[in-house]
Design a protein around this motif. Structure first.
Motif, PDB file in Angstrom:
ATOM      1  N   PHE A  50      41.863 -21.441 -54.746  1.00 28.38           N
ATOM      2  CA  PHE A  50      41.900 -22.330 -53.572  1.00 28.38           C
ATOM      3  C   PHE A  50      42.934 -21.708 -52.348  1.00 28.38           C
ATOM      4  CE2 PHE A  50      42.941 -24.889 -49.770  1.00 28.38           C
ATOM      5  CZ  PHE A  50      41.543 -25.612 -49.357  1.00 28.38           C
ATOM      6  N   ASP A  51      44.063 -21.408 -52.416  1.00 27.29           N
ATOM      7  CA  ASP A  51      45.017 -20.944 -51.413  1.00 27.29           C
ATOM      8  C   ASP A  51      44.871 -19.303 -51.544  1.00 27.29           C
ATOM      9  OD1 ASP A  51      46.658 -22.709 -51.283  1.00 27.29           O
ATOM     10  OD2 ASP A  51      48.402 -22.492 -52.874  1.00 27.29           O
ATOM     11  N   SER A  52      43.468 -19.244 -52.154  1.00 29.08           N
ATOM     12  CA  SER A  52      43.541 -17.283 -52.067  1.00 29.08           C
ATOM     13  C   SER A  52      42.334 -18.012 -50.597  1.00 29.08           C
ATOM     14  CB  SER A  52      43.135 -16.786 -52.902  1.00 29.08           C
ATOM     15  OG  SER A  52      42.052 -17.542 -54.034  1.00 29.08           O
ATOM     16  N   PHE A  53      41.493 -18.324 -51.299  1.00 28.57           N
ATOM     17  CA  PHE A  53      40.261 -18.750 -50.271  1.00 28.57           C
ATOM     18  C   PHE A  53      40.558 -19.229 -48.666  1.00 28.57           C
ATOM     19  CE2 PHE A  53      38.118 -18.706 -53.932  1.00 28.57           C
ATOM     20  CZ  PHE A  53      36.842 -18.002 -54.020  1.00 28.57           C
ATOM     21  N   ASP A  54      42.198 -20.063 -48.795  1.00 31.53           N
ATOM     22  CA  ASP A  54      42.240 -20.778 -47.508  1.00 31.53           C
ATOM     23  C   ASP A  54      43.509 -19.887 -46.450  1.00 31.53           C
ATOM     24  OD1 ASP A  54      42.399 -22.178 -45.596  1.00 31.53           O
ATOM     25  OD2 ASP A  54      43.745 -23.304 -46.753  1.00 31.53           O
ATOM     26  N   ALA A  55      42.685 -18.314 -46.434  1.00 26.89           N
ATOM     27  CA  ALA A  55      43.536 -17.379 -46.209  1.00 26.89           C
ATOM     28  C   ALA A  55      43.777 -18.037 -44.474  1.00 26.89           C
ATOM     29  CB  ALA A  55      42.340 -16.135 -45.184  1.00 26.89           C
ATOM     30  N   ASP A  56      43.774 -19.118 -43.901  1.00 24.68           N
ATOM     31  CA  ASP A  56      44.363 -19.434 -42.366  1.00 24.68           C
ATOM     32  C   ASP A  56      45.458 -20.558 -42.628  1.00 24.68           C
ATOM     33  OD1 ASP A  56      42.453 -21.471 -42.474  1.00 24.68           O
ATOM     34  OD2 ASP A  56      41.688 -21.168 -40.335  1.00 24.68           O
ATOM     35  N   ASN A  57      45.560 -21.067 -44.352  1.00 21.41           N
ATOM     36  CA  ASN A  57      46.270 -21.808 -45.035  1.00 21.41           C
ATOM     37  C   ASN A  57      45.832 -23.284 -44.055  1.00 21.41           C
ATOM     38  OD1 ASN A  57      48.076 -20.477 -46.208  1.00 21.41           O
ATOM     39  ND2 ASN A  57      49.004 -19.496 -44.825  1.00 21.41           N
ATOM     40  N   SER A  58      44.898 -23.662 -43.918  1.00 18.36           N
ATOM     41  CA  SER A  58      44.300 -24.298 -42.810  1.00 18.36           C
ATOM     42  C   SER A  58      43.799 -25.569 -44.105  1.00 18.36           C
ATOM     43  CB  SER A  58      42.767 -24.845 -42.078  1.00 18.36           C
ATOM     44  OG  SER A  58      42.176 -24.831 -42.536  1.00 18.36           O
ATOM     45  N   LYS A  59      44.128 -25.396 -45.237  1.00 20.50           N
ATOM     46  CA  LYS A  59      44.063 -26.805 -46.498  1.00 20.50           C
ATOM     47  C   LYS A  59      42.623 -27.392 -46.009  1.00 20.50           C
ATOM     48  CE  LYS A  59      47.825 -27.085 -47.359  1.00 20.50           C
ATOM     49  NZ  LYS A  59      48.294 -25.967 -48.375  1.00 20.50           N
ATOM     50  N   VAL A  60      41.792 -26.611 -45.128  1.00 18.13           N
ATOM     51  CA  VAL A  60      40.412 -26.198 -45.321  1.00 18.13           C
ATOM     52  C   VAL A  60      39.274 -24.948 -45.400  1.00 18.13           C
ATOM     53  CG1 VAL A  60      37.871 -26.729 -44.318  1.00 18.13           C
ATOM     54  CG2 VAL A  60      39.995 -28.249 -44.095  1.00 18.13           C
ATOM     55  N   VAL A  61      38.608 -25.215 -46.064  1.00 18.97           N
ATOM     56  CA  VAL A  61      37.848 -23.559 -46.410  1.00 18.97           C
ATOM     57  C   VAL A  61      36.591 -23.621 -45.779  1.00 18.97           C
ATOM     58  CG1 VAL A  61      36.628 -21.463 -47.714  1.00 18.97           C
ATOM     59  CG2 VAL A  61      39.205 -23.070 -48.657  1.00 18.97           C
ATOM     60  N   ASP A  62      36.684 -22.782 -44.826  1.00 20.69           N
ATOM     61  CA  ASP A  62      35.445 -22.986 -43.716  1.00 20.69           C
ATOM     62  C   ASP A  62      34.236 -21.454 -44.430  1.00 20.69           C
ATOM     63  OD1 ASP A  62      36.344 -19.821 -42.900  1.00 20.69           O
ATOM     64  OD2 ASP A  62      36.876 -20.563 -40.679  1.00 20.69           O
ATOM     65  N   MET A  63      33.043 -21.270 -43.383  1.00 19.80           N
ATOM     66  CA  MET A  63      32.308 -19.676 -44.259  1.00 19.80           C
ATOM     67  C   MET A  63      32.720 -18.691 -44.133  1.00 19.80           C
ATOM     68  SD  MET A  63      29.776 -19.337 -46.217  1.00 19.80           S
ATOM     69  CE  MET A  63      28.466 -21.181 -46.384  1.00 19.80           C
ATOM     70  N   ASP A  64      33.333 -18.703 -43.481  1.00 21.95           N
ATOM     71  CA  ASP A  64      34.001 -17.357 -43.071  1.00 21.95           C
ATOM     72  C   ASP A  64      35.162 -17.211 -44.223  1.00 21.95           C
ATOM     73  OD1 ASP A  64      32.265 -16.087 -41.004  1.00 21.95           O
ATOM     74  OD2 ASP A  64      33.617 -17.365 -39.789  1.00 21.95           O
ATOM     75  N   GLU A  65      35.876 -17.521 -44.395  1.00 16.79           N
ATOM     76  CA  GLU A  65      36.944 -17.930 -45.128  1.00 16.79           C
ATOM     77  C   GLU A  65      36.883 -17.279 -46.653  1.00 16.79           C
ATOM     78  OE1 GLU A  65      40.596 -19.439 -43.658  1.00 16.79           O
ATOM     79  OE2 GLU A  65      38.882 -21.129 -44.387  1.00 16.79           O
ATOM     80  N   PHE A  66      35.140 -18.535 -46.576  1.00 19.10           N
ATOM     81  CA  PHE A  66      34.588 -18.444 -48.809  1.00 19.10           C
ATOM     82  C   PHE A  66      34.203 -17.333 -49.268  1.00 19.10           C
ATOM     83  CE2 PHE A  66      31.618 -18.921 -50.854  1.00 19.10           C
ATOM     84  CZ  PHE A  66      31.651 -19.752 -51.988  1.00 19.10           C
ATOM     85  N   LYS A  67      32.944 -16.175 -48.353  1.00 15.04           N
ATOM     86  CA  LYS A  67      32.569 -15.200 -48.148  1.00 15.04           C
ATOM     87  C   LYS A  67      33.451 -13.787 -47.847  1.00 15.04           C
ATOM     88  CE  LYS A  67      29.930 -15.024 -44.296  1.00 15.04           C
ATOM     89  NZ  LYS A  67      29.110 -14.869 -43.009  1.00 15.04           N
ATOM     90  N   GLY A  68      34.841 -13.962 -47.229  1.00 20.25           N
ATOM     91  CA  GLY A  68      35.945 -13.034 -47.240  1.00 20.25           C
ATOM     92  C   GLY A  68      36.311 -13.282 -48.978  1.00 20.25           C
ATOM     93  N   ALA A  69      36.258 -14.085 -49.659  1.00 13.23           N
ATOM     94  CA  ALA A  69      36.941 -14.316 -51.115  1.00 13.23           C
ATOM     95  C   ALA A  69      36.150 -13.876 -52.264  1.00 13.23           C
ATOM     96  CB  ALA A  69      37.453 -15.577 -50.926  1.00 13.23           C
ATOM     97  N   MET A  70      34.995 -14.245 -51.469  1.00  9.88           N
ATOM     98  CA  MET A  70      34.122 -13.592 -52.182  1.00  9.88           C
ATOM     99  C   MET A  70      33.688 -12.751 -52.493  1.00  9.88           C
ATOM    100  SD  MET A  70      33.551 -16.660 -54.394  1.00  9.88           S
ATOM    101  CE  MET A  70      31.825 -15.713 -54.745  1.00  9.88           C
ATOM    102  N   LYS A  71      33.111 -11.854 -51.129  1.00  3.59           N
ATOM    103  CA  LYS A  71      33.358 -10.517 -51.273  1.00  3.59           C
ATOM    104  C   LYS A  71      33.678  -9.606 -52.583  1.00  3.59           C
ATOM    105  CE  LYS A  71      32.038  -6.762 -47.830  1.00  3.59           C
ATOM    106  NZ  LYS A  71      33.058  -6.034 -47.060  1.00  3.59           N
ATOM    107  N   PRO A  72      35.016  -9.359 -52.864  1.00  2.00           N
ATOM    108  CA  PRO A  72      35.576  -8.629 -53.565  1.00  2.00           C
ATOM    109  C   PRO A  72      34.808  -8.882 -54.752  1.00  2.00           C
ATOM    110  CG  PRO A  72      37.139  -9.171 -52.587  1.00  2.00           C
ATOM    111  CD  PRO A  72      36.281  -9.564 -52.444  1.00  2.00           C
TER     112      PRO A  72
END
Length: 115
Positions: A1-23
């Motif tokens: 979860f932490d690797s997806f939650d780039a801004d440490n907001s405890k919520v993964v938004d769509m931009d964070e999800f896409k960013g984490a899934m791209k690699p």
């Protein structure tokens, strides 16, 4: 979860999800390119036509011996790339990518370490 939650907001938004899934998606796309090349190499080596059962020890040894041009018992990236380009018809970049998948320990060669 932490690797997806780039801004440490405890919520993964769509931009964070896409960013984490791209690699991961990029790696899957590379793998999709590798599979046809590996199948082509497999079918060329499968002289006893036992597909889908597999290659026997003699066929595997034959592949490695054919690629090992300096006869040191190992196949280097250079030997592999040259073989793939001349015998399978792959380009240099694709051949290097396939070599990267085969050389799992990233030591620059394979052969005896496949036994």
């Amino acid at each position: 979860f932490d690797s997806f939650d780039a801004d440490n907001s405890k919520v993964v938004d769509m931009d964070e999800f896409k960013g984490a899934m791209k690699p991961l998606l990029m790696e899957l796309m590379k793998f999709a390119e590798v599979v046809p090349m590996l199948k082509k190499m497999f079918m060329k080596a499968n002289t006893n036509k036992m597909y889908p059962v597999g290659l026997d020890g003699t066929e595997m040894t034959s592949i490695l011996t054919m690629m090992d041009t300096n006869k040191d018992g190992l196949v280097s990236e250079d030997e592999f790339v040259k073989h793939m380009m001349s015998h399978v018809g792959d380009d240099e970049a694709s051949s290097k990518m396939v070599f990267g998948y085969i050389d799992e320990d990233s030591n620059g060669f394979f052969g005896n370490d496949l036994e």
